[in-house]
Design a protein around this motif. Structure first.
Motif, PDB file in Angstrom:
ATOM      1  N   LEU A  17     -31.848  41.961  41.658  1.00 56.90           N
ATOM      2  CA  LEU A  17     -32.176  41.375  40.362  1.00 56.90           C
ATOM      3  C   LEU A  17     -30.872  41.115  39.608  1.00 56.90           C
ATOM      4  CD1 LEU A  17     -35.131  43.735  39.471  1.00 56.90           C
ATOM      5  CD2 LEU A  17     -35.296  41.279  39.859  1.00 56.90           C
ATOM      6  N   TYR A  18     -30.551  39.848  39.426  1.00 55.07           N
ATOM      7  CA  TYR A  18     -29.301  39.461  38.780  1.00 55.07           C
ATOM      8  C   TYR A  18     -29.484  39.359  37.277  1.00 55.07           C
ATOM      9  CZ  TYR A  18     -26.943  38.169  43.132  1.00 55.07           C
ATOM     10  OH  TYR A  18     -26.339  38.187  44.355  1.00 55.07           O
ATOM     11  N   TRP A  19     -28.428  39.703  36.544  1.00 55.04           N
ATOM     12  CA  TRP A  19     -28.418  39.589  35.082  1.00 55.04           C
ATOM     13  C   TRP A  19     -26.995  39.271  34.645  1.00 55.04           C
ATOM     14  CZ3 TRP A  19     -26.793  43.642  31.384  1.00 55.04           C
ATOM     15  CH2 TRP A  19     -27.083  43.299  30.063  1.00 55.04           C
ATOM     16  N   VAL A  20     -26.840  38.242  33.825  1.00 55.05           N
ATOM     17  CA  VAL A  20     -25.528  37.818  33.342  1.00 55.05           C
ATOM     18  C   VAL A  20     -25.534  37.887  31.823  1.00 55.05           C
ATOM     19  CG1 VAL A  20     -23.839  35.951  33.273  1.00 55.05           C
ATOM     20  CG2 VAL A  20     -25.231  36.284  35.307  1.00 55.05           C
ATOM     21  N   GLY A  28     -33.052  36.953  37.529  1.00 55.58           N
ATOM     22  CA  GLY A  28     -34.194  37.414  38.299  1.00 55.58           C
ATOM     23  C   GLY A  28     -33.820  37.734  39.735  1.00 55.58           C
ATOM     24  N   LEU A  29     -34.819  37.716  40.594  1.00 57.76           N
ATOM     25  CA  LEU A  29     -34.638  38.113  41.995  1.00 57.76           C
ATOM     26  C   LEU A  29     -33.953  37.013  42.794  1.00 57.76           C
ATOM     27  CD1 LEU A  29     -35.351  40.445  43.959  1.00 57.76           C
ATOM     28  CD2 LEU A  29     -37.411  39.163  44.524  1.00 57.76           C
ATOM     29  N   ARG A  30     -32.852  37.347  43.450  1.00 58.06           N
ATOM     30  CA  ARG A  30     -32.093  36.420  44.294  1.00 58.06           C
ATOM     31  C   ARG A  30     -31.710  37.123  45.589  1.00 58.06           C
ATOM     32  NH1 ARG A  30     -29.669  31.919  41.227  1.00 58.06           N
ATOM     33  NH2 ARG A  30     -31.197  31.676  39.561  1.00 58.06           N
ATOM     34  N   SER A  31     -31.505  36.337  46.621  1.00 56.31           N
ATOM     35  CA  SER A  31     -31.029  36.886  47.898  1.00 56.31           C
ATOM     36  C   SER A  31     -29.542  37.202  47.798  1.00 56.31           C
ATOM     37  CB  SER A  31     -31.248  35.878  49.021  1.00 56.31           C
ATOM     38  OG  SER A  31     -32.612  35.675  49.242  1.00 56.31           O
ATOM     39  N   LEU A  32     -29.152  38.262  48.476  1.00 58.30           N
ATOM     40  CA  LEU A  32     -27.744  38.646  48.514  1.00 58.30           C
ATOM     41  C   LEU A  32     -27.057  37.979  49.703  1.00 58.30           C
ATOM     42  CD1 LEU A  32     -28.153  42.480  47.883  1.00 58.30           C
ATOM     43  CD2 LEU A  32     -27.566  40.736  46.202  1.00 58.30           C
ATOM     44  N   ALA A  33     -25.771  37.754  49.604  1.00 55.22           N
ATOM     45  CA  ALA A  33     -25.012  37.150  50.697  1.00 55.22           C
ATOM     46  C   ALA A  33     -24.893  38.109  51.874  1.00 55.22           C
ATOM     47  CB  ALA A  33     -23.625  36.744  50.213  1.00 55.22           C
ATOM     48  N   TYR A  34     -24.901  39.397  51.584  1.00 57.69           N
ATOM     49  CA  TYR A  34     -24.827  40.417  52.616  1.00 57.69           C
ATOM     50  C   TYR A  34     -25.576  41.647  52.104  1.00 57.69           C
ATOM     51  CZ  TYR A  34     -21.044  41.944  49.563  1.00 57.69           C
ATOM     52  OH  TYR A  34     -20.309  42.318  48.465  1.00 57.69           O
ATOM     53  N   PRO A  35     -26.092  42.478  52.975  1.00 59.90           N
ATOM     54  CA  PRO A  35     -26.855  43.649  52.517  1.00 59.90           C
ATOM     55  C   PRO A  35     -25.976  44.635  51.741  1.00 59.90           C
ATOM     56  CG  PRO A  35     -27.262  43.240  54.835  1.00 59.90           C
ATOM     57  CD  PRO A  35     -26.143  42.338  54.426  1.00 59.90           C
ATOM     58  N   ILE A  36     -26.538  45.156  50.649  1.00 62.15           N
ATOM     59  CA  ILE A  36     -25.892  46.195  49.853  1.00 62.15           C
ATOM     60  C   ILE A  36     -26.869  47.361  49.803  1.00 62.15           C
ATOM     61  CG2 ILE A  36     -24.931  46.839  47.618  1.00 62.15           C
ATOM     62  CD1 ILE A  36     -24.455  43.849  47.110  1.00 62.15           C
ATOM     63  N   GLN A  37     -26.454  48.516  50.267  1.00 62.52           N
ATOM     64  CA  GLN A  37     -27.303  49.705  50.335  1.00 62.52           C
ATOM     65  C   GLN A  37     -28.623  49.392  51.061  1.00 62.52           C
ATOM     66  OE1 GLN A  37     -27.759  51.245  46.366  1.00 62.52           O
ATOM     67  NE2 GLN A  37     -25.564  51.504  46.081  1.00 62.52           N
ATOM     68  N   VAL A  97     -24.449  41.816  36.580  1.00 61.57           N
ATOM     69  CA  VAL A  97     -24.941  43.043  37.195  1.00 61.57           C
ATOM     70  C   VAL A  97     -26.031  42.672  38.186  1.00 61.57           C
ATOM     71  CG1 VAL A  97     -26.014  45.280  36.789  1.00 61.57           C
ATOM     72  CG2 VAL A  97     -24.486  44.340  35.082  1.00 61.57           C
ATOM     73  N   ILE A  98     -26.001  43.318  39.348  1.00 65.38           N
ATOM     74  CA  ILE A  98     -27.080  43.184  40.326  1.00 65.38           C
ATOM     75  C   ILE A  98     -27.801  44.522  40.369  1.00 65.38           C
ATOM     76  CG2 ILE A  98     -27.711  42.642  42.692  1.00 65.38           C
ATOM     77  CD1 ILE A  98     -25.000  41.252  42.993  1.00 65.38           C
ATOM     78  N   PHE A  99     -29.051  44.504  39.923  1.00 65.48           N
ATOM     79  CA  PHE A  99     -29.880  45.700  39.947  1.00 65.48           C
ATOM     80  C   PHE A  99     -30.666  45.750  41.243  1.00 65.48           C
ATOM     81  CE2 PHE A  99     -29.470  44.843  35.366  1.00 65.48           C
ATOM     82  CZ  PHE A  99     -28.969  46.059  34.935  1.00 65.48           C
ATOM     83  N   THR A 100     -31.130  46.938  41.598  1.00 61.26           N
ATOM     84  CA  THR A 100     -31.940  47.118  42.789  1.00 61.26           C
ATOM     85  C   THR A 100     -33.253  46.329  42.650  1.00 61.26           C
ATOM     86  OG1 THR A 100     -32.917  48.754  44.253  1.00 61.26           O
ATOM     87  CG2 THR A 100     -32.953  49.262  41.930  1.00 61.26           C
ATOM     88  N   TYR A 122     -36.432  46.791  34.481  1.00 63.71           N
ATOM     89  CA  TYR A 122     -35.384  45.759  34.494  1.00 63.71           C
ATOM     90  C   TYR A 122     -34.964  45.431  33.065  1.00 63.71           C
ATOM     91  CZ  TYR A 122     -33.351  41.137  35.634  1.00 63.71           C
ATOM     92  OH  TYR A 122     -32.532  40.044  35.762  1.00 63.71           O
ATOM     93  N   LYS A 123     -35.921  45.240  32.175  1.00 62.10           N
ATOM     94  CA  LYS A 123     -35.616  44.920  30.778  1.00 62.10           C
ATOM     95  C   LYS A 123     -34.993  46.102  30.047  1.00 62.10           C
ATOM     96  CE  LYS A 123     -38.983  41.262  30.480  1.00 62.10           C
ATOM     97  NZ  LYS A 123     -40.263  40.807  29.969  1.00 62.10           N
TER      98      LYS A 123
END
Length: 118
Positions: A59-62, A44-53, A8-11, A19-20
């Motif tokens: 914020l990535y979570w696996v 945690g916080l990572r850059s996206l390959a392309y803009p989303i919204q 999941v990629i959260f805002t 986040y938790k």
């Protein structure tokens, strides 16, 4: 029970508590519907390959879990209703992927590590 992996990629504007709590919401949903959590990994916080919204990071979570096959449709509905979520992906893991993830978590060589040049 099948093995699945949820990413999941959260805002990126969420606080640590939000986040938790978002993570806990999905963990509780899976457990309450007969699933079992195998492993969680907040990236945690990572850059996206392309803009989303119009956002360039997220914020990535696996999470790896075992659950009955009918749970994924209910989970998808919950994920799509969540305004804090940018994207999600659910993957069914075969026995080789489960074995690979277990080796990777325990620190055993998986055979695909890069050779370190000295």
């Amino acid at each position: 029970m099948q093995n699945y992996e949820l990413m999941v990629i959260f805002t990126p504007v969420l606080s640590d508590d939000e986040y938790k709590s978002s993570q806990k919401k999905y963990v509780d949903f899976i457990v309450s519907n007969g699933g079992e959590i195998v492993h969680e990994n907040p990236w945690g916080l990572r850059s996206l390959a392309y803009p989303i919204q119009k956002k360039t990071s997220g914020l990535y979570w696996v999470m790896e879990y075992k659950a009955p096959t009918d749970i994924n449709e209910k989970l998808k509905i919950q994920l799509l209703r969540d305004e804090q979520m940018l994207r999600h992906l659910v993957i069914r893991l075969d026995k080789y992927a489960v074995e690979y993830n277990l080796k990777k978590r325990s620190g055993v060589a998986t055979g695909i590590e890069k050779a370190v040049e000295g």
